[in-house]
Design a protein around this motif. Structure first.
Motif, PDB file in Angstrom:
ATOM      1  N   UNK A   1      16.100  -8.467  13.747  1.00  0.00           N
ATOM      2  CA  UNK A   1      16.159  -7.621  12.559  1.00  0.00           C
ATOM      3  C   UNK A   1      14.835  -7.612  11.796  1.00  0.00           C
ATOM      4  N   UNK A   2      14.190  -8.773  11.739  1.00  0.00           N
ATOM      5  CA  UNK A   2      12.941  -8.860  10.966  1.00  0.00           C
ATOM      6  C   UNK A   2      11.741  -8.390  11.777  1.00  0.00           C
ATOM      7  N   UNK A   3      11.617  -8.883  13.005  1.00  0.00           N
ATOM      8  CA  UNK A   3      10.448  -8.547  13.802  1.00  0.00           C
ATOM      9  C   UNK A   3      10.446  -7.073  14.200  1.00  0.00           C
ATOM     10  N   UNK A   4      11.624  -6.471  14.261  1.00  0.00           N
ATOM     11  CA  UNK A   4      11.694  -5.052  14.579  1.00  0.00           C
ATOM     12  C   UNK A   4      10.944  -4.185  13.594  1.00  0.00           C
ATOM     13  N   UNK A   5      10.789  -4.666  12.348  1.00  0.00           N
ATOM     14  CA  UNK A   5      10.091  -3.893  11.314  1.00  0.00           C
ATOM     15  C   UNK A   5       8.855  -4.603  10.785  1.00  0.00           C
ATOM     16  N   UNK A   6       8.466  -5.723  11.408  1.00  0.00           N
ATOM     17  CA  UNK A   6       7.369  -6.527  10.865  1.00  0.00           C
ATOM     18  C   UNK A   6       6.002  -5.888  11.076  1.00  0.00           C
ATOM     19  N   UNK A   7       5.836  -5.146  12.154  1.00  0.00           N
ATOM     20  CA  UNK A   7       4.517  -4.585  12.463  1.00  0.00           C
ATOM     21  C   UNK A   7       4.301  -3.289  11.696  1.00  0.00           C
ATOM     22  N   UNK A   8       3.185  -3.221  11.009  1.00  0.00           N
ATOM     23  CA  UNK A   8       2.806  -1.963  10.359  1.00  0.00           C
ATOM     24  C   UNK A   8       3.616  -1.623   9.138  1.00  0.00           C
ATOM     25  N   UNK A   9       4.236  -2.628   8.489  1.00  0.00           N
ATOM     26  CA  UNK A   9       5.046  -2.337   7.322  1.00  0.00           C
ATOM     27  C   UNK A   9       4.240  -1.673   6.223  1.00  0.00           C
ATOM     28  N   UNK A  10       3.016  -2.101   6.055  1.00  0.00           N
ATOM     29  CA  UNK A  10       2.169  -1.498   5.021  1.00  0.00           C
ATOM     30  C   UNK A  10       0.928  -0.846   5.633  1.00  0.00           C
ATOM     31  N   UNK A  11       0.996  -0.511   6.920  1.00  0.00           N
ATOM     32  CA  UNK A  11      -0.157   0.102   7.580  1.00  0.00           C
ATOM     33  C   UNK A  11      -0.521   1.435   6.947  1.00  0.00           C
TER      34      UNK A  11
ATOM     35  N   UNK B   1     -13.207  -4.453   5.004  1.00  0.00           N
ATOM     36  CA  UNK B   1     -12.852  -5.573   4.143  1.00  0.00           C
ATOM     37  C   UNK B   1     -13.299  -5.337   2.705  1.00  0.00           C
ATOM     38  N   UNK B   2     -14.430  -4.642   2.506  1.00  0.00           N
ATOM     39  CA  UNK B   2     -14.879  -4.369   1.145  1.00  0.00           C
ATOM     40  C   UNK B   2     -13.956  -3.389   0.435  1.00  0.00           C
ATOM     41  N   UNK B   3     -13.524  -2.355   1.150  1.00  0.00           N
ATOM     42  CA  UNK B   3     -12.735  -1.317   0.504  1.00  0.00           C
ATOM     43  C   UNK B   3     -11.238  -1.592   0.528  1.00  0.00           C
ATOM     44  N   UNK B   4     -10.737  -2.159   1.635  1.00  0.00           N
ATOM     45  CA  UNK B   4      -9.296  -2.318   1.753  1.00  0.00           C
ATOM     46  C   UNK B   4      -8.897  -3.670   2.342  1.00  0.00           C
ATOM     47  N   UNK B   5      -9.722  -4.691   2.094  1.00  0.00           N
ATOM     48  CA  UNK B   5      -9.371  -6.017   2.570  1.00  0.00           C
ATOM     49  C   UNK B   5      -8.073  -6.526   1.989  1.00  0.00           C
ATOM     50  N   UNK B   6      -7.741  -6.090   0.770  1.00  0.00           N
ATOM     51  CA  UNK B   6      -6.480  -6.529   0.162  1.00  0.00           C
ATOM     52  C   UNK B   6      -5.280  -6.032   0.952  1.00  0.00           C
ATOM     53  N   UNK B   7      -5.411  -4.878   1.593  1.00  0.00           N
ATOM     54  CA  UNK B   7      -4.300  -4.375   2.407  1.00  0.00           C
ATOM     55  C   UNK B   7      -4.102  -5.213   3.667  1.00  0.00           C
ATOM     56  N   UNK B   8      -5.192  -5.749   4.213  1.00  0.00           N
ATOM     57  CA  UNK B   8      -5.072  -6.654   5.358  1.00  0.00           C
ATOM     58  C   UNK B   8      -4.270  -7.892   4.959  1.00  0.00           C
ATOM     59  N   UNK B   9      -4.599  -8.463   3.802  1.00  0.00           N
ATOM     60  CA  UNK B   9      -3.895  -9.659   3.333  1.00  0.00           C
ATOM     61  C   UNK B   9      -2.439  -9.355   3.012  1.00  0.00           C
ATOM     62  N   UNK B  10      -2.193  -8.260   2.309  1.00  0.00           N
ATOM     63  CA  UNK B  10      -0.814  -7.909   1.961  1.00  0.00           C
ATOM     64  C   UNK B  10       0.014  -7.670   3.212  1.00  0.00           C
TER      65      UNK B  10
END
Length: 443
Positions: free
Chosen positions: A364-374, A252-261
Motif C-alpha cells: 500500500x505504501x510503496x505503491x505510491x512512494x515513488x514520485x509523490x512530490x515529483x 540543488x540551488x533552485x529546487x534542492x528542497x524538493x529533493x529533500x521533501x
C-alpha cells in the motif's frame, strides 16, 4: 503543482522535439508500464538475491572468523554500500547520457549490474582468499550500487506524466510492481535451494545459482528496455517532457528542497521495505525457532500480498489523492510498529502475521512512494530530480535498516525496531505537511 508539461497522452501525439505534426504515433501508457515493470523487476531480483544471501550465505562464507550475529552485521554493512554509492552512480550516468546518449548509459549500467552480480557468484570464500574475498565482495557491491544509480531511464516519470489525470495513482503503482515480483522470484529460489540441498552443498554451490540467474535476467531485461527507450516515439516523448539530465548544481540551488521533501515523504515506506524483507530473515535465523525454509515460503506469500495490495493503493490514491493516501498508510505503519515486538516474539504464528501484515502495508505504501512530490519539480529538473530523490530516500530510509534493526534489537530488544519504523513515519508525515504548506503558499 502540475506543470504544463504534464499533458495527457492524447495531446502529445502532435508533439516532437522538432515540432512535427499529428502524423506522429501515440505512445500508450500501458506500453510504458510494461517497460517499467520489466526493468524494475530485474533490478529488484538482483537486489533481493544479495539481501537474502547476506543472511543465509555471506556470514558463514566470508566472515567465518566472527560469531553468526557479528558476521551478519558485517554482511549488512556491505549490503549498505550499494545505497551509499548509488547517488554517485546517478551523477556519473547523467554525464554519460549527456555525452553518448540514453541507450549507452543504460547499457553500461545494466552490464555493470550483471557483471557485478555474476562476479559475486564466482567469488571464492574467506577460506580460499582470506581478506581479499571480503574486499572483492565489497567491490562488486559497489559496482551494483553504481549500476542501480545508472539504470534510471526516465520511464517512471514519463509514465506518470502520460497517465490520464484521474488514474495517475494507478499508473504510478504499476512502476512499483517490480519490487514484489523481484522478491517473489528471489525468495522462492532460495526457499527451494535451502530445503532441497544439504548445508554443505548450499554453501558450496547452491547459493550461486540465483546470482547466475540474475545475470541472465538482466541481459533479457536490458534488450527489452532498450527496445523501448531507443525508439523514435519514446525519445520524442522523453524530450517533449524535458526528461533529460540537467545541471545538478543548478537543480540543488533552485529546487534542492524538493529533493529533500520527496525523499522524506516516502521514508516510512522505505524504512518498512527492509524491515519486512531482509531483517526478519536474519532475526529468525539467529534468535527464533521457526524453520528458515518455512519462513521463506511465508515471505513468498507476503510478496504476493504486496503485489495484490499495490493495485488497491492505486485506487485509493486516485480516489483520495496520492499524498493523503501515503499519509494514511504511514499512520498504519506507525500502528504496525507498535505491535512489532509482540508479533516477532509470538512464535511462528506471530512471526508469520508480522510478515503478512507488513507486506500488505508495504504494498500500500510503496505503491505510491515513488514520485509523490515529483510534480513539484520544474520540467527541466524533473528527470534528474526524480532520480536523486529516489537515491536519497533509499539511502536515508533503507540502506542501513537491516544493520540498525538487527544490531539494536540484539542489544536493546525489538522495541528498537519499533522506534526505527516510527522515526520513518514521523519523517513522512512532517515532509507531507511541509509540502502541503509550500503548495498552499505557491497557490
Amino acid at each position: 503543482m502540475v506543470t504544463s508539461s504534464a499533458l495527457p497522452l492524447n495531446s502529445l501525439s502532435a508533439v516532437s522535439p522538432g515540432g512535427a505534426d499529428s502524423k506522429q504515433e501515440n505512445v500508450a501508457p500501458g506500453d510504458i508500464a510494461v517497460g517499467v515493470v520489466i526493468g524494475r523487476a530485474s533490478e529488484y531480483f538482483d537486489f533481493f538475491v544479495y539481501g537474502i544471501a547476506s543472511v543465509l550465505v555471506f556470514p558463514a562464507l566470508f566472515f567465518p572468523f566472527a560469531s553468526p550475529l557479528t558476521g551478519t552485521l558485517y554482511a549488512f554493512a556491505l549490503f549498505a554500500l550499494a545505497f551509499v554509492v548509488r547517488p554517485i552512480g546517478s551523477l556519473l550516468s547523467m554525464a554519460i547520457q549527456r555525452r553518448w546518449g540514453r541507450s549507452v548509459k543504460l547499457t553500461v549500467a545494466l552490464f555493470l549490474l550483471g557483471a557485478s552480480t555474476a562476479g559475486m557468484a564466482m567469488l571464492p570464500g574467506y577460506a580460499t582468499l582470506g581478506a581479499s574475498a571480503i574486499w572483492l565482495l565489497a567491490l562488486f557491491r559497489v559496482g551494483q550500487g553504481l549500476a542501480l544509480g545508472g539504470s534510471w531511464d526516465g520511464l517512471p516519470s514519463l509514465l506518470a506524466l502520460n497517465a490520464p489525470e484521474h488514474r495517475r495513482g494507478w499508473y504510478a503503482m504499476l512502476g512499483q510492481l517490480g519490487a514484489p515480483l523481484g522478491f517473489f522470484v528471489a525468495s522462492g529460489l532460495f526457499a527451494y535451494l535451502w530445503t532441497h540441498l544439504n548445508s554443505a552443498d548450499f554453501l558450496s554451490w547452491g547459493w550461486r545459482y540465483p546470482f547466475f540467474a540474475a545475470f541472465s535476467i538482466n541481459v533479457v531485461a536490458l534488450f527489452a528496455r532498450l527496445r523501448l527507450v531507443v525508439t523514435h516515439e519514446y525519445e520524442r516523448e522523453l524530450q517533449a517532457h524535458e526528461l533529460e539530465p540537467c545541471n545538478e548544481g543548478e537543480l540543488m540551488r533552485q529546487q534542492g528542497h524538493n529533493v529533500l521533501i520527496g525523499a522524506f515523504a516516502s521514508l516510512s515506506s522505505y524504512a518498512l521495505f527492509h524491515i519486512v524483507t531482509v531483517f526478519p530473515l536474519s532475526w529468525i535465523l539467529l534468535f527464533a525457532k521457526q524453520d528458515v525454509g518455512d519462513f521463506l515460503v511465508v515471505q513468498v506469500v507476503g510478496a504476493l500480498l504486496a503485489a495484490a495490495a499495490m493495485p488497491l493503493s492505486g485506487l485509493l490514491a486516485d480516489t483520495f489523492g496520492r499524498r493523503r493516501t501515503l499519509g494514511a498508510v504511514a499512520i498504519a505503519i506507525g500502528l504496525f510498529a507498535l505491535v512489532t515486538p509482540p508479533l516477532l516474539k509470538g512464535g511462528a504464528l506471530g512471526q508469520d502475521m508480522f510478515i503478512l501484515v507488513g507486506f500488505i502495508l508495504l504494498g500500500l505504501s510503496y505503491g505510491q512512494a515513488a514520485g509523490t512530490v515529483t510534480s513539484n519539480f520544474l520540467p527541466q529538473f524533473r528527470y534528474t530530480g526524480a532520480a536523486l530523490t529516489a537515491d536519497l530516500a533509499w539511502l536515508l530510509g533503507a540502506a542501513f535498516a537491516p544493520l540498525v534493526a538487527l544490531g539494536l534489537s540484539a542489544e536493546f530488544g525489538l522495541i528498537s525496531v519499533s522506534l526505527y519504523l516510527l522515526s520513518g513515519v514521523a519523517a513522512t508525515l512532517l515532509a507531507l505537511r511541509v509540502n502541503r504548506r509550500l503548495q498552499t503558499i505557491k497557490d
